[in-house]
Design an enzyme around this catalytic site. Structure first.
Site, short mmCIF file in Angstrom:
data_model
loop_
_atom_site.label_atom_id
_atom_site.label_comp_id
_atom_site.label_asym_id
_atom_site.label_seq_id
_atom_site.Cartn_x
_atom_site.Cartn_y
_atom_site.Cartn_z
N LYS A 260 0.84 -1.21 0.00
CA LYS A 260 0.00 0.00 0.00
C LYS A 260 0.87 1.25 0.00
CE LYS A 260 -3.23 2.56 3.04
NZ LYS A 260 -4.17 2.50 4.19
N ASP A 265 -2.65 10.12 3.84
CA ASP A 265 -4.04 9.71 4.01
C ASP A 265 -4.77 10.67 4.95
OD1 ASP A 265 -6.46 8.44 4.22
OD2 ASP A 265 -5.72 6.74 5.41
N LYS A 272 -10.23 12.61 8.54
CA LYS A 272 -9.78 12.15 9.86
C LYS A 272 -9.77 13.32 10.85
CE LYS A 272 -6.64 8.50 8.23
NZ LYS A 272 -7.30 7.37 8.90
N ASP A 283 1.55 6.29 5.67
CA ASP A 283 0.60 5.33 5.09
C ASP A 283 1.09 4.71 3.78
OD1 ASP A 283 -1.77 4.04 5.68
OD2 ASP A 283 -3.02 5.42 4.53
N ASP A 342 -12.24 7.00 3.81
CA ASP A 342 -11.02 6.72 4.57
C ASP A 342 -10.62 5.25 4.49
OD1 ASP A 342 -8.85 7.30 6.13
OD2 ASP A 342 -9.97 7.48 8.02
N GLU A 344 -9.45 3.61 2.10
CA GLU A 344 -8.91 3.77 0.74
C GLU A 344 -7.85 2.73 0.39
OE1 GLU A 344 -7.68 5.29 3.29
OE2 GLU A 344 -5.56 4.94 2.96
N ARG A 346 -7.64 -0.50 0.93
CA ARG A 346 -8.18 -1.72 0.33
C ARG A 346 -8.60 -1.49 -1.13
NH1 ARG A 346 -12.69 -1.96 4.89
NH2 ARG A 346 -11.00 -0.92 5.99
N1 BES Z 1 -4.32 4.30 6.98
C1 BES Z 1 -5.48 4.00 7.74
C2 BES Z 1 -5.24 2.93 8.79
C3 BES Z 1 -4.44 3.33 9.99
C4 BES Z 1 -5.07 3.80 11.14
C5 BES Z 1 -3.08 3.18 10.00
C6 BES Z 1 -4.34 4.12 12.24
C7 BES Z 1 -2.36 3.50 11.12
C8 BES Z 1 -2.97 3.96 12.23
C9 BES Z 1 -6.60 3.48 6.84
O1 BES Z 1 -6.61 3.99 5.56
C10 BES Z 1 -7.87 3.88 7.47
O2 BES Z 1 -8.11 5.04 7.56
N2 BES Z 1 -8.66 2.92 7.89
C11 BES Z 1 -9.89 3.18 8.52
C12 BES Z 1 -10.92 2.22 7.98
C13 BES Z 1 -12.33 2.53 8.36
C14 BES Z 1 -12.76 3.83 7.74
C15 BES Z 1 -13.20 1.40 7.91
C16 BES Z 1 -9.71 3.00 10.03
O3 BES Z 1 -8.97 2.11 10.41
O4 BES Z 1 -10.27 3.77 10.78
ZN ZN Z 2 -4.83 4.61 4.82
MN MN Z 3 -7.64 5.80 5.42
#
Ligand code: BES
Ligand code: ZN
Ligand code: MN
Length: 494
Positions: A260, A265, A272, A283, A342, A344, A346
């Site tokens: 990834k 992000d 966020k 990220d 968010d 993104e 996947r």
């Molecule tokens: N890059 C984030 C995941 C992440 C969160 C990495 C905290 C490191 C620390 C990912 O893109 C994300 O935002 N995931 C969301 C998914 C949700 C919206 C289903 C998450 O984990 O909140």
């Molecule tokens: Zn992310």
């Molecule tokens: Mn994200």
């Protein structure tokens, strides 16, 4: 690094830093060449006796050497109580020691490893610890780097010169790869976007035998990378798909690694909270680790065919950004209802994996990503989540992680988890409800994999907010595991 090997008495070696491993079970005076009358051993015994320092696994402490010891400083390294060497914690302790002394005048390092149970492994971990410990994250300080690379290493050991030199070369290749991943993943979002990331890949790959291919926006559109483009459209920094190929044997179905690469992000329209948002520059760590692995396996000349794929985008809420409620079509034709912009990672992985499977018909595919906050909730910072549709492959990856001194934990993939991804209007939603978020993200990815043996590593917890040594600096998680994995599949032990 200049290396001298000696079996002479360490006590008389004039050095800036003496690395001195100590075990919990055998007192220092029991080591060859040592004794209770020896000033350093007497000091260590006193520290242990008073409880001021315990040589537990992975612990370390730096002292000015006592009078009577020819060294200037001593770095005590705790070995714990087991008689077999715990590689990962030995490396960490050496790294911590070297890191704390990064700006000290240390030009000559001596390490006493002759009395350790597995000298070869200790030597390997010692070199890795030194190379990793000398990594300096302060690249944008106007005062410049304080790290000086010219130093000499003396090993008090019975290993021969040739073997040691080989170990040093291999450790350096691996550590260079890890340090490059650490450096790139820590780059600020304004200074490293998808386009300039490709520039870094090209620079790193020049002079190696790696093949490189880059797809720009127009081609991605023509080929139908609908999910990746949907994420990218909120930023004026255009996306890229970057492919590296290590191809010693063109006939062979390849191992595919997908990382990834979200250069920043923000969450997009599902933005966020601002607290800690700056950390989301990291990220892109998955892509950075894949780049590191590709460089290492090419320099190590491993005999397997491996393709490294880096989908690169920036997730911003610009005027053309995708919205919650949008429906987009993935590379393989699957329609996806965007619930949360968010989620993104996947989306870009799904397109990259589906394309790679169609194009290369791989023997297996491993993806690595800072994918979900839910994985951090589940496993914290010490283990990354491992998901797999194939038990043998999963076992190999766990074995590889073990050899690389990184920690994974297998997570479930039961079909029940997929229910929360059901959409009323499209084939699938891009995220489920609050619960089991690391698993539903993996279920989303699985639906783009078909029958290909596959593992997914969610390293959101191990690569971000690291405590201790790596606080604030990503550790390049996954590079060692995946290099070991390629070695394992190639049937090479070292
Ligand atoms: N890059 C984030 C995941 C992440 C969160 C990495 C905290 C490191 C620390 C990912 O893109 C994300 O935002 N995931 C969301 C998914 C949700 C919206 C289903 C998450 O984990 O909140
Ligand atoms: Zn992310
Ligand atoms: Mn994200």
């Amino acid at each position: 690094m200049k290396i001298h090997i000696t079996d002479s008495d360490w006590k008389s070696i004039d050095t800036d830093l003496l690395i001195y491993p100590v075990s919990e079970t055998s007192p220092p005076s029991a080591q060859p060449g040592s004794g209770p009358d020896e000033p350093l051993d007497a000091l260590v015994a006193e520290l242990m006796g008073s409880g001021e320092w315990k040589p537990s696994k992975g612990s370390s402490i730096i002292l000015f050497a006592p009078r009577g010891c020819a060294a200037r400083r001593v770095g005590l390294i705790g070995l714990g109580s087991s008689s077999s060497l715990d590689s990962g914690s030995f490396r960490t302790a050496v790294m911590n020691t070297v890191r704390s002394l990064r700006s000290a005048p240390v030009k000559r390092v001596t390490a006493v490893i002759g009395n350790m149970s597995d000298q070869e492994e200790a030597c390997r971990m010692l070199f890795e610890g030194i190379f990793l410990g000398r990594f300096d994250p302060g690249v944008y300080k106007s005062s410049g780097s304080t790290v000086d690379d010219s130093f000499t290493m003396t090993l008090v050991s019975s290993l021969d010169q040739e073997k040691t030199q080989l170990i040093e070369e291999q450790s350096e290749i691996l550590s260079d790869a890890v340090n490059l991943a650490r450096k790139l993943s820590n780059e600020p979002g304004n200074l490293l976007c998808p386009e300039s990331f490709v520039g870094e890949v090209q620079a790193a790959a020049s002079g190696t035998d790696l093949g490189i291919e880059v797809m720009e926006e127009k081609e991605l559109r023509e080929k139908g990378f609908g999910c990746l483009l949907a994420v990218a459209q909120g930023s004026s920094n255009k996306p890229r798909l970057c492919i590296l190929e290590h191809n010693p044997d063109p006939g062979e179905p390849p191992i595919i690694l997908v990382g990834k690469g979200v250069t920043f992000d923000s969450g997009g329209i599902s933005i966020k909270p601002s607290a800690s948002m700056e950390e989301m520059r990291v990220d892109k760590s998955g892509a950075c680790s894949v780049l590191g692995v590709m460089l290492a396996i090419s320099r190590l000349k491993l005999p397997s065919r491996v393709i490294g794929i880096m989908p690169l985008v920036e997730n911003l809420p610009g005027g053309n950004a995708q919205r919650p409620g949008d429906v987009v079509t993935a590379y393989n034709g699957t329609t996806v209802e965007i619930i949360n912009t968010d989620a993104e990672g996947r989306l870009i992985l799904a397109d990259a994996m589906a394309w790679a499977i169609e194009k290369y018909k791989p023997r297996c595919l491993v993806d690595i990503a800072t994918l979900t906050g839910a994985c951090v909730v589940a496993l914290g910072h010490h283990r990354a989540g491992l998901f797999s549709n194939e038990n043998n492959l999963c076992a190999q990856l766990l074995e590889a992680a073990d050899r690389g001194g990184e920690k994974l934990w297998r997570m479930p993939l039961d079909d029940e988890y997929k229910e929360s991804l059901e959409s009323k209007i499209a084939d699938i939603k891009n995220c489920g409800d609050r619960w089991g978020g690391a698993v539903t993200a993996a279920k989303f990815l699985e639906s783009f994999i078909g029958e290909t043996p596959w593992c997914h590593i969610d390293m959101a917890g191990t690569d971000f907010f690291q405590s201790g040594i790596n606080k604030g600096t990503p550790p390049g998680f996954g590079v060692r595991t995946l290099v070991e994995f390629v070695k394992l599949i190639a049937g090479r032990d070292s």
